[in-house]
Design an enzyme around this catalytic site. Structure first.
Site, PDB file in Angstrom:
ATOM      1  N   GLU A 162       0.816  -1.221   0.000  1.00 36.30           N
ATOM      2  CA  GLU A 162       0.000   0.000   0.000  1.00 36.30           C
ATOM      3  C   GLU A 162       0.848   1.268   0.000  1.00 36.30           C
ATOM      4  O   GLU A 162       0.287   2.360   0.128  1.00 36.30           O
ATOM      5  CB  GLU A 162      -0.910  -0.006   1.244  1.00 36.30           C
ATOM      6  N   SER A 183       2.099  -4.983  -4.372  1.00 34.30           N
ATOM      7  CA  SER A 183       0.929  -5.465  -5.118  1.00 34.30           C
ATOM      8  C   SER A 183       0.696  -4.563  -6.310  1.00 34.30           C
ATOM      9  O   SER A 183       0.763  -3.335  -6.184  1.00 34.30           O
ATOM     10  CB  SER A 183      -0.318  -5.446  -4.219  1.00 34.30           C
ATOM     11  N   HIS A 188      -4.246  -0.285  -6.837  1.00 30.00           N
ATOM     12  CA  HIS A 188      -3.001   0.056  -6.135  1.00 30.00           C
ATOM     13  C   HIS A 188      -2.275   1.113  -6.971  1.00 30.00           C
ATOM     14  O   HIS A 188      -2.732   1.470  -8.052  1.00 30.00           O
ATOM     15  CB  HIS A 188      -2.145  -1.199  -5.923  1.00 30.00           C
ATOM     16  N   ASN A 251       3.073 -22.452  -7.870  1.00 29.54           N
ATOM     17  CA  ASN A 251       3.132 -21.796  -9.175  1.00 29.54           C
ATOM     18  C   ASN A 251       2.485 -20.433  -9.037  1.00 29.54           C
ATOM     19  O   ASN A 251       1.261 -20.323  -8.925  1.00 29.54           O
ATOM     20  CB  ASN A 251       2.440 -22.613 -10.263  1.00 29.54           C
ATOM     21  N   ARG A 253       3.546 -17.788 -11.132  1.00 29.38           N
ATOM     22  CA  ARG A 253       4.098 -17.001 -12.243  1.00 29.38           C
ATOM     23  C   ARG A 253       3.074 -16.031 -12.822  1.00 29.38           C
ATOM     24  O   ARG A 253       1.920 -16.408 -13.048  1.00 29.38           O
ATOM     25  CB  ARG A 253       4.545 -17.931 -13.374  1.00 29.38           C
TER      26      ARG A 253
HETATM   27  C1  LIG Z   1      -1.102  -4.611   2.884  1.00 26.61           C
HETATM   28  C2  LIG Z   1      -1.509  -5.562   1.801  1.00 26.61           C
HETATM   29  N1  LIG Z   1      -0.810  -6.706   1.665  1.00 26.61           N
HETATM   30  C3  LIG Z   1      -1.126  -7.593   0.702  1.00 26.61           C
HETATM   31  C4  LIG Z   1      -2.172  -7.374  -0.183  1.00 26.61           C
HETATM   32  C5  LIG Z   1      -2.495  -8.389  -1.223  1.00 26.61           C
HETATM   33  O1  LIG Z   1      -2.283  -7.954  -2.533  1.00 26.61           O
HETATM   34  P1  LIG Z   1      -3.051  -8.620  -3.756  1.00 26.61           P
HETATM   35  O2  LIG Z   1      -4.437  -8.084  -3.760  1.00 26.61           O
HETATM   36  O3  LIG Z   1      -2.267  -8.197  -4.964  1.00 26.61           O
HETATM   37  O4  LIG Z   1      -3.030 -10.086  -3.558  1.00 26.61           O
HETATM   38  C6  LIG Z   1      -2.928  -6.216  -0.063  1.00 26.61           C
HETATM   39  C7  LIG Z   1      -4.067  -5.995  -0.983  1.00 26.61           C
HETATM   40  O5  LIG Z   1      -4.728  -5.031  -1.066  1.00 26.61           O
HETATM   41  C8  LIG Z   1      -2.597  -5.279   0.953  1.00 26.61           C
HETATM   42  O6  LIG Z   1      -3.290  -4.151   1.115  1.00 26.61           O
END
Ligand SMILES: Cc1ncc(COP(=O)(O)O)c(C=O)c1O
Length: 390
Positions: A162, A183, A188, A251, A253
């Site tokens: 974030e 992310s 994001h 996996n 990828r």
């Molecule tokens: C602090 C934090 N960690 C991990 C994630 C997970 O990311 P993703 O949605 O790409 O799996 C998020 C998702 O919003 C997040 O806010």
């Protein structure tokens, strides 16, 4: 209605046009040169030696924990600290991979873990690793936390999903520990639709992450690293080297489609971050001045806030609930990320023997909300947000 997410990408029509042409002409759409090029560019942007591109931020979090276990830097049953106010898949990999996940309370004015909260937990639990979350584009005194970790030989990993682009004391968040995760999910700072990454300066860790990302094999490592691992395991046959699995993996990828989008979007990253920061500078001082209704948020020590969203912690639950009603049909809002994780059903199901005091995270959970920041917010929307929340 002011939406949390307004588009899939920055400069969406242009990006889609380029993507169309790429798909028409590409010979390969599974992991390949576009992904590798993006890894190099993202590592350079973040100022780290290595970037391992995966299919989500959640996968990045799972991969780093598995890689540390594979390397023997962590052992099943070890105690790992995490920010009590965070996202589910920051904590879930710890539980899934047999670690004891210890919540650390956040400060109410930064919504992030501080060195003093960290020290309190260190007195009670033998913490081997801290998986800190840099929440919503903010941080607390992460430089001091990093120093404590070095002194006590605690592994520091930042979940920076974030806070891409936030600078604290002349350093980008994500560069304070051994590794950091990102992310690239829609909404994001930068989107590859789905996507994530782990950045580190450690070659050994990056190599292991390369194995963890894909089946435990060495297929996506460079020749030098393949030779090294094959020699170590005495794999002298090219035939068997194709299907040799060196350690535990998944996996995770990404595809060339994600890689290509990453290469287009990274061109806009500085512009995106600048706009989010400008929005923040217009909105934050006005709404956070309303200390009669809200607890103050202190971002004064952060050199540059690359804001993800605007958290608001109300003085009472009644004020928060009224605000929720007021936003109905006008602004999309959410609880402050996963809230106090110890109140989530999954956490109490698996981690119930820990004695922790999370009262700030609890307050943010019970009396908080956030609304989004994004680079496409218009002046009219900014005025509207100020009218609603100030
Ligand atoms: C602090 C934090 N960690 C991990 C994630 C997970 O990311 P993703 O949605 O790409 O799996 C998020 C998702 O919003 C997040 O806010």
């Amino acid at each position: 209605m002011i939406r949390l997410i307004k588009s899939t990408f920055h400069n969406e029509p242009e990006t889609k046009k380029k993507l169309n042409a790429f798909i028409q002409s590409a010979e390969q759409l599974s992991f390949g040169p576009e992904c590798q090029k993006f890894e190099e560019r993202f590592a350079r942007w973040q100022g780290r030696k290595y970037c391992v591109f995966v299919n989500s931020g959640s996968s990045a979090n799972l991969a780093i924990v598995q890689a540390l276990l594979n390397l023997g830097k962590l052992k099943k049953g070890d105690f790992v600290g995490f920010s009590a106010l965070t996202w589910s898949t920051n904590v879930m990999p710890l539980i899934q991979l047999g670690l004891n996940a210890v919540p650390i309370d956040v400060e109410l004015d930064t919504l992030n873990v501080s060195s003093s909260q960290f020290k309190k937990v260190l007195k009670k639990y033998p913490i081997k690793m801290l998986f800190i979350t840099n929440l919503l584009g903010f941080c607390d005194d992460i430089d001091v936390i990093s120093k404590i970790c070095k002194e006590k030989k605690i592994i520091l990993i930042e979940d920076n999903c974030e806070s891409l682009g936030t600078r604290y004391k002349n350093k980008l968040l994500g560069n304070f520990g051994l590794a950091s995760t990102f992310s690239f999910y829609v909404g994001h700072h930068m989107s590859t639709v789905e996507g994530g990454a782990i950045c580190t300066d450690s070659e050994r860790l990056a190599t292991m992450l390369g194995l963890v990302r894909a089946h435990g094999w060495d297929r996506n490592l460079d020749e030098k690293r393949q030779n090294k691992i094959r020699q170590k395991h005495k794999i002298n046959s090219l035939f068997y080297s194709r299907y040799t699995f060196y350690d535990l993996g998944f996996n995770m990828r990404p595809t060339e489609i994600n890689g290509f989008i990453g290469n287009v979007q990274i061109e806009y990253l500085d512009e995106i971050i600048k706009k989010r920061n400008e929005n923040f500078a217009q909105i934050a001082p006005v709404i956070y001045a309303n200390t009669k209704k809200y607890y103050p948020i202190d971002y004064s020590k952060i050199q540059f806030v690359s804001n993800f969203a605007f958290p608001i912690v109300c003085r009472t639950k009644k004020i928060r609930d009224e605000l929720v009603d007021k936003c109905n049909g006008l602004v999309e809002i959410r609880p402050i990320v996963g809230g106090d994780i110890t109140q989530q059903p999954f956490f109490s199901k698996y981690m119930h023997n820990l004695k922790v005091d999370n009262h700030n995270a609890e307050l943010a959970h019970n009396q908080g909300l956030y609304f989004g920041n994004n680079q496409d917010l218009t002046d009219r929307e900014i005025k509207e947000l100020i009218k609603i929340f100030a």
